[in-house]
Enzyme design. Structure first.
Site, mmCIF file in Angstrom:
data_model
loop_
_atom_site.group_PDB
_atom_site.id
_atom_site.type_symbol
_atom_site.label_atom_id
_atom_site.label_comp_id
_atom_site.label_asym_id
_atom_site.label_seq_id
_atom_site.Cartn_x
_atom_site.Cartn_y
_atom_site.Cartn_z
ATOM 1 N N ASP A 38 -28.592 -6.139 -21.117
ATOM 2 C CA ASP A 38 -29.297 -4.755 -21.320
ATOM 3 C C ASP A 38 -29.619 -4.327 -22.871
ATOM 4 O O ASP A 38 -30.388 -3.521 -23.070
ATOM 5 C CB ASP A 38 -28.419 -3.945 -20.509
ATOM 6 C CG ASP A 38 -28.600 -3.950 -19.030
ATOM 7 O OD1 ASP A 38 -29.765 -4.386 -18.674
ATOM 8 O OD2 ASP A 38 -27.846 -3.268 -18.288
ATOM 9 N N HIS A 89 -27.328 40.955 -29.604
ATOM 10 C CA HIS A 89 -26.558 39.702 -28.713
ATOM 11 C C HIS A 89 -25.248 39.385 -29.369
ATOM 12 O O HIS A 89 -24.160 39.585 -28.551
ATOM 13 C CB HIS A 89 -27.369 38.434 -28.557
ATOM 14 C CG HIS A 89 -26.764 37.049 -28.365
ATOM 15 N ND1 HIS A 89 -26.508 36.950 -27.039
ATOM 16 C CD2 HIS A 89 -26.201 36.591 -29.383
ATOM 17 C CE1 HIS A 89 -25.863 35.394 -27.145
ATOM 18 N NE2 HIS A 89 -25.605 35.204 -28.483
ATOM 19 N N HIS A 139 -18.493 -2.051 -18.480
ATOM 20 C CA HIS A 139 -19.575 -2.487 -19.203
ATOM 21 C C HIS A 139 -19.607 -1.993 -20.689
ATOM 22 O O HIS A 139 -20.282 -1.781 -21.420
ATOM 23 C CB HIS A 139 -20.889 -2.206 -18.955
ATOM 24 C CG HIS A 139 -21.574 -2.532 -17.448
ATOM 25 N ND1 HIS A 139 -20.697 -2.193 -16.296
ATOM 26 C CD2 HIS A 139 -22.429 -3.541 -17.057
ATOM 27 C CE1 HIS A 139 -21.107 -3.113 -15.283
ATOM 28 N NE2 HIS A 139 -22.199 -3.799 -15.739
ATOM 29 N N ASN A 171 -31.727 39.176 -18.654
ATOM 30 C CA ASN A 171 -32.186 40.128 -19.420
ATOM 31 C C ASN A 171 -33.303 39.557 -20.454
ATOM 32 O O ASN A 171 -33.665 40.447 -21.378
ATOM 33 C CB ASN A 171 -30.783 40.637 -20.422
ATOM 34 C CG ASN A 171 -30.228 39.507 -21.223
ATOM 35 O OD1 ASN A 171 -30.941 38.666 -21.710
ATOM 36 N ND2 ASN A 171 -28.951 39.767 -21.457
ATOM 37 N N GLU A 208 -24.733 11.826 -15.361
ATOM 38 C CA GLU A 208 -23.363 11.838 -16.195
ATOM 39 C C GLU A 208 -22.733 12.899 -16.538
ATOM 40 O O GLU A 208 -21.646 13.065 -16.569
ATOM 41 C CB GLU A 208 -23.412 10.576 -17.211
ATOM 42 C CG GLU A 208 -24.022 9.313 -16.831
ATOM 43 C CD GLU A 208 -25.644 9.209 -16.711
ATOM 44 O OE1 GLU A 208 -26.222 10.074 -17.084
ATOM 45 O OE2 GLU A 208 -26.139 8.203 -16.243
ATOM 46 N N VAL A 234 -33.505 37.749 -23.173
ATOM 47 C CA VAL A 234 -33.394 37.748 -24.298
ATOM 48 C C VAL A 234 -32.298 36.815 -24.870
ATOM 49 O O VAL A 234 -31.265 36.647 -23.945
ATOM 50 C CB VAL A 234 -32.888 39.167 -24.874
ATOM 51 C CG1 VAL A 234 -32.352 39.172 -26.273
ATOM 52 C CG2 VAL A 234 -33.842 40.255 -24.677
ATOM 53 N N HIS A 247 -19.668 39.676 -29.230
ATOM 54 C CA HIS A 247 -20.821 39.723 -28.468
ATOM 55 C C HIS A 247 -20.918 40.709 -27.550
ATOM 56 O O HIS A 247 -20.433 40.736 -26.393
ATOM 57 C CB HIS A 247 -21.146 38.591 -27.617
ATOM 58 C CG HIS A 247 -21.146 37.190 -28.358
ATOM 59 N ND1 HIS A 247 -20.322 36.411 -29.080
ATOM 60 C CD2 HIS A 247 -22.513 36.628 -28.890
ATOM 61 C CE1 HIS A 247 -20.885 35.646 -29.872
ATOM 62 N NE2 HIS A 247 -22.148 35.515 -29.705
ATOM 63 N N HIS A 275 -27.488 -0.260 -24.544
ATOM 64 C CA HIS A 275 -26.541 -0.236 -23.261
ATOM 65 C C HIS A 275 -25.076 -0.604 -23.838
ATOM 66 O O HIS A 275 -24.192 -0.492 -23.372
ATOM 67 C CB HIS A 275 -26.725 -1.149 -22.043
ATOM 68 C CG HIS A 275 -27.683 -0.300 -21.209
ATOM 69 N ND1 HIS A 275 -29.064 0.116 -21.516
ATOM 70 C CD2 HIS A 275 -27.721 -0.173 -19.915
ATOM 71 C CE1 HIS A 275 -29.757 0.887 -20.726
ATOM 72 N NE2 HIS A 275 -28.984 0.482 -19.390
ATOM 73 N N ARG A 307 -17.761 -5.546 -18.267
ATOM 74 C CA ARG A 307 -18.848 -6.252 -17.121
ATOM 75 C C ARG A 307 -18.433 -7.798 -16.845
ATOM 76 O O ARG A 307 -18.424 -8.150 -15.634
ATOM 77 C CB ARG A 307 -20.153 -6.317 -17.861
ATOM 78 C CG ARG A 307 -21.318 -6.925 -16.953
ATOM 79 C CD ARG A 307 -22.287 -6.919 -17.435
ATOM 80 N NE ARG A 307 -23.515 -7.735 -16.554
ATOM 81 C CZ ARG A 307 -24.304 -8.417 -16.900
ATOM 82 N NH1 ARG A 307 -24.703 -8.784 -17.967
ATOM 83 N NH2 ARG A 307 -25.288 -9.053 -15.840
#
Lengths: 730, 730
Positions: B516, B296, B508, B220, B456, B222, B59, B520, B567
């Site tokens: 849930d 690139h 959980h 840049n 998260e 790009v 690159h 979940h 849980r």
């Protein structure tokens, strides 16, 4: 957060015609009796409190705070038909803050979705297995457009739904025939504005100027931990404007239905941009925990529920009270829905007369079907190159003619156009038609090639929205390096959970990707997708198997697929490879009677299986069969007889799986593995393979030794003692 | 993108003293001969072009475009010591656009990092296995603070590095003793600003007002697909300001070293906010592909490389030209580094005299060690509750005293404080001290409890930066529901790849999480983490095993751990469970001589193994042993003798693994599984288990039948025919 100036919506006429469609869109905003409005809101809130209290759980606070927004949506702003929830040109509603699902369930009940009975409402959080009211909204139930819950997903889905409208409209609408012009409405909470996937999707919606997308922000400034300013102090409105969105503020979102309706209509008629309506609300309004995090995810307790009712002027000794007056309040929803539908069918009928061919195509798309005989579009085995070819190139040979001819295909890439080979002849980009790019490549909304930017997660999650608009109407095909489908994993999982057909083109798989090094070399990601329910992870070994992978993916109408491809040249095996074989997950590639060993070859590493088999024969006098194993899930679905035939379970010859991934899971099919125990290494692809012992000259002697060990110890002792033969480590 | 007004940096004095530290921070901005500057930039760019051309890959474009920024950083702005790359109070530099790694490698070479010889530079993209120049920067090599490449990760890491400085400074600095006051510099490209993880991290850096963080945007315009406006048209500067950042524009970033330096110094001395320096550059400047996506990710070709040299006034026939003049240009770096170090050591020495206890603690932290005897802080088995207890609660009992006493711990949560039980007595939040929240919970930079918000991914990726500041000085402990560690997966993987110790508290887990619903309930996520190299995924069955999980995680000094918790209430097994057993990954929980079957119990589902064993005995007259199996990776590391003892591979009794996850991978240890084949279902936890057949009354008869089958068919035929005993599906 400092709210910026409230945009004036108070001077709008009370009868507002949508700029877009038919007279059924005229919103008849009769000013209701304010006291009646108040009683409806109170009824709704007490009902939510009761529904959570009965099983002492659930999420009451958000739903209660959003009551006035719900009235504005379901009574005034939204186009939908309770008697036909799948009315094609209905508005789509997405509850991105899915934990407030009671909000949606209760409005579906009040406006007359037949299945959503009072009895069903009361099944929320119960142990009833026939409940239609799960803890988060699920796509399987009428009126629910997408399954939400994992935060940030819903708003990304909504962007996809709005794109689908733009795209189908640009493709099929004609002057005076706006066949597809629905609005997508999306509720979000404070959390969705923090999730990266939402921020990516917001950026794209602004870029594409999706003026048919309205996001309503339930701005209660409370999340589980406390007030939002503990972790977020940004100026949301300014940020949204910087992303190319309109912003409308509503100050009194708890009660002021009229202002909310005016804001919704202003947003719906936006000419240029998507709109965020920033509505100030109070979580758990009316309860003792009002405005507090405690109101978020727990019932209020019997005492406070009684208190809420008392202060609402309702009978505190009664539960689940909905007066006839409240049902009457929403009574017009059904007839308005019927009218919307009737007008639309009339429109389609006129369209059919004037544009019969397009109408046929539109009807096919509505049914979610592809052009007939699509399988014939896929190149024959004979037409593929016989010299070594990267499977990402094979993929282009297969997919591009399909994408050219089947309009359901919407193909995109997370900024890897030069690498993934997904551009077909005459492709047009999906872009706002007014966009003028610096590089001169533009497009319009009819375009079916999507530049997602470097936003893998939004690519997958928005694609779920595209696929969910009307199942099968759009087939999203995404693409990036396989490694970066780890960014997209939460979205891909939601696609699998929702039974949405999609194809994810994952190039540069395994250490063969080379110089980019361990950051770009997937080792364990396939384990996630092989274990995930309802997804096909397919690693084809050559062009013919790549054709097979596409066939499997296209036939899986309720299942997303990942087709996992090489960066580097792969040997082609026209004498052995079979597209039909791929449909069965694994098949005999090279048969040998009374073989000493079965070698399992997979995808880009097939060459090591074949070369090792040859070397075992020429140098060690051992007979090796080779099995090609592109897809574990498809193989698992085969009858036991087929499995025994392919893997020869009862033979005394051991089986060795060769793949440059973590071996976990191959133990089901093999007695030993030649695999990766560490992350990869930055080296040219061939050297990376060699570095980690992927080299027939290294593998063959070890396999030979293993065969000898097995003979001495007895094959029965292999049970439970899977061998990692590749001890090369660094 | 419309650049907004350039903030004036031209009137700054040329000698600028950092507001923070010692005289070594005085930046001696002698105006160089502009022609010399130009020759240095040209030399640098030609060298990059040559380095890519030699193996026809890599690159080049970004690195060339950023040359002037590099000079401004390494010659003027950054505090570092080439002779001691691990100088504690050095500035941290992160290359978030990691594909431009040659940029960094080349400057490390020019300023005198000894290992970065010319010979090493030339190993970029070679097949040399001893290369220190991989395709993306790797933390193992001196001068590289974090491994980057997957876009968006680096800027999140940089936020973590800047937090570490703020935190350690607030903890140890005293008037006139700024022990820790370094600056974190981070280069990003257009891509990083699109990735969700970066947007989350940017939001947090603004919230925390990390004024010691300077992000330099190589603007840049790009990316691989073409000009950035194909997929992003937002106003970046306005967006950053809305997120609480300063913005400084630099128009001529290709050449104007002086303006860049002034911007860097302005940013470094910011009193209130993090700073984005938006620097306009030209990708591949000097080449025929300048300003184009082609520059690139590919070499320019021999012809264009010659052209670049010609137009740079260099000899086009020569390769890898670096004149003595250019080395001389950077000569002062070493002595300046030595001075910085010497001053700092003097500072520490004075500090030791004045604050001996704190100095001792600081020294221990610098060594990356915990307080001695930390294991004694963990509660004894006897102190745990004996009644059913959720393991997320057990986790609090173990972790909170540790967090209270061991200052290395920085504990945080993705907005799940009420659910994850990670708050200890007297915890202080990590916050900007000026913050006044609505809910009244504030903090300061010495705080060790982090409210990540609903972010998260950033939580994991920023934690990598916290952990990388100086290995072991900070132990990041993150927390959220296990399912949402799928959002964090790209960050967790980068932690594992970089050998960074961290603990991820995943509550959980499994379908036991209940109402849930499937969104979940994790089914396949454990498969990812069990297969991923260098990570411990540990599912403890009760409080004692939870203690064991923490001990394993705390001993794994080069490995992140995920502790996976329930849980719901779990039975406690003080007679069987063992923290020492956890260290071996699996161990015999309940032994029976001449057992008919071994049942493998895991985490929250241990109860089904134990109850099934009891039922098999009482109702079917069958003897069942039970093995507890909290961690596959730890078990795999045990000697074969131990494994045989635990799993009795050579016995004729089959083994059945019981876990409410996808079974993939258990085939290594078991002959049959009782597991999940689909996504979960929204039901109360107990009912969800029942719905999917997790119920001893259902399991025991099937296992009994299986034992009978095995007796009839012969155990040897189990090889390769792993049985999914749980056919319950819906």
């Amino acid at each position: 957060m400092a709210p910026s100036a409230v945009e004036s919506v108070s001077n709008l006429p009370l009868k507002v015609a949508s700029k877009k469609t038919s007279s059924s869109d005229l919103l008849d905003l009769d000013l209701q009796d304010a006291e009646l409005d108040g009683r409806v809101l109170k009824t709704f809130r007490c009902l939510i409190a009761d529904l959570c209290q009965q099983f002492n759980g659930g999420h009451p606070g958000g739903a209660m705070g959003m009551a006035a927004i719900g009235v504005a949506l379901w009574k005034y702003a939204m186009k939908y038909s309770p008697e036909n929830p799948s009315f094609f040109n209905r508005d789509r509603f997405v509850l991105s803050n899915g934990h407030t699902c009671l909000f949606q369930y209760t409005f579906l009940h009040l406006v007359g979705y037949e299945y959503m009975t009072f009895d069903q409402l009361k099944s929320y959080h119960s142990s009833r297995t026939d409940s239609f009211c799960p803890g988060h909204p699920e796509i399987e139930h009428a009126g629910i457009e997408v399954t939400t819950g994992p935060l940030g997903q819903g708003i990304a889905n909504a962007v996809g739904l709005a794109m689908a409208t733009k795209h189908l409209g640009a493709t099929y609408n004609k002057p005076n025939f706006p066949l597809v012009d629905n609005t997508t409405w999306c509720m979000i909470g404070d959390a969705c504005l923090q999730e990266g996937v939402a921020l990516e999707a917001i950026s794209l919606a602004g870029h594409w100027k999706l003026n048919n997308l309205v996001v309503i922000y339930d701005n209660n400034q409370v999340t589980c931990d406390g007030s939002v300013d503990m972790c977020n102090n940004e100026n949301v409105n300014d940020k949204m404007r910087a992303c190319g969105w309109n912003v409308i503020d509503v100050e009194n979102g708890s009660h002021d239905i009229e202002t909310i309706v005016r804001a919704l209509i202003t947003a719906k008629t936006s000419q240029d941009m998507p709109t965020l309506i920033n509505v100030r609300t109070v979580i758990g309004i009316g309860s003792k925990s009002a405005g507090d995090a405690k109101a978020h995810g727990a019932a209020f307790g019997a005492e406070d529920v009684a208190n809420i009712k008392r202060s609402s002027g309702m009978d505190e000794t009664k539960h689940f009270q909905v007066s006839e007056e409240v049902y009457e309040y929403f009574r017009a929803a059904k007839s308005r829905g019927r009218e919307s539908e009737a007008e639309w069918h009339e429109l389609v009928s006129g369209y059919r007369t004037k544009y019969p061919d397009l109408a046929d195509e539109f009807a096919l798309r509505m049914k979610g079907e592809f052009t007939e005989n699509w399988e014939e579009i896929i190149p024959s085995k004979e037409s593929f190159p016989t010299s070594p070819t990267p499977s990402r190139k094979s993929s282009g040979l297969v997919c591009n003619p399909l994408a050219e001819k089947i309009k359901n295909f919407m193909v995109g890439t997370a900024d890897l156009t030069p690498s993934v080979n997904m551009v077909w002849n005459g492709k047009v980009d999906f872009q706002n038609p007014d966009l003028k790019t610096t590089c001169g490549i533009n497009g319009d909304y009819s375009g079916r090639y999507i530049h997602w930017g470097i936003r893998e997660h939004a690519m997958a999650s928005i694609s779920n929205g595209l696929a969910a608009f009307n199942k099968g109407t759009i087939l999203p095909v995404t693409s990036t390096f396989f490694m970066f489908y780890i960014y997209a994993a939460p979205g891909i999982r939601m696609g699998a959970l929702q039974n949405l057909q999609q194809i994810h083109i994952a190039t540069h798989d395994s250490i063969g990707t080379g110089e980019d090094g361990p950051t770009h070399q997937p080792i364990a990601l396939a384990n996630l997708y092989r274990a995930m329910p309802n997804i096909l992870y397919i690693r084809p070994a050559d062009s013919e198997e790549t054709a097979g992978a596409y066939i499997a993916a296209l036939k899986a109408k309720n299942t997303p697929s990942i087709i996992s491809l090489s960066r580097q040249n792969l040997e082609q095996y026209p004498s052995y490879s079979s597209r039909d074989g791929v449909q069965r997950g694994a098949y005999v590639f090279i048969e040998r009677q009374n073989a000493d060993v079965t070698l399992i070859g997979v995808g880009a590493e097939m060459v090591f299986a074949v070369d090792t088999a040859r070397l075992l024969e020429s140098k060690f006098g051992l007979k090796a069969r080779v099995v090609s194993f592109p897809c574990q899930r498809l193989f698992d679905q085969q009858p036991i007889e087929y499995k025994r035939e392919v893997l020869q379970y009862r033979s005394t010859a051991p089986r060795v799986a060769i793949e440059a991934y973590a071996v976990n899971g191959w133990e089901r099919y093999a007695d030993a593995g030649w695999s990766m125990n560490t992350f990869g290494h930055s080296l040219p692809g061939k050297d990376a393979y060699k570095y980690f012992g992927f080299d027939a000259e290294v593998i063959a002697p070890r396999v030979s030794e293993f065969i000898e060990n097995v003979r001495q110890e007895g094959v029965e002792n292999l049970r439970g003692e899977f061998r990692d033969l590749n001890n090369v480590s660094h």
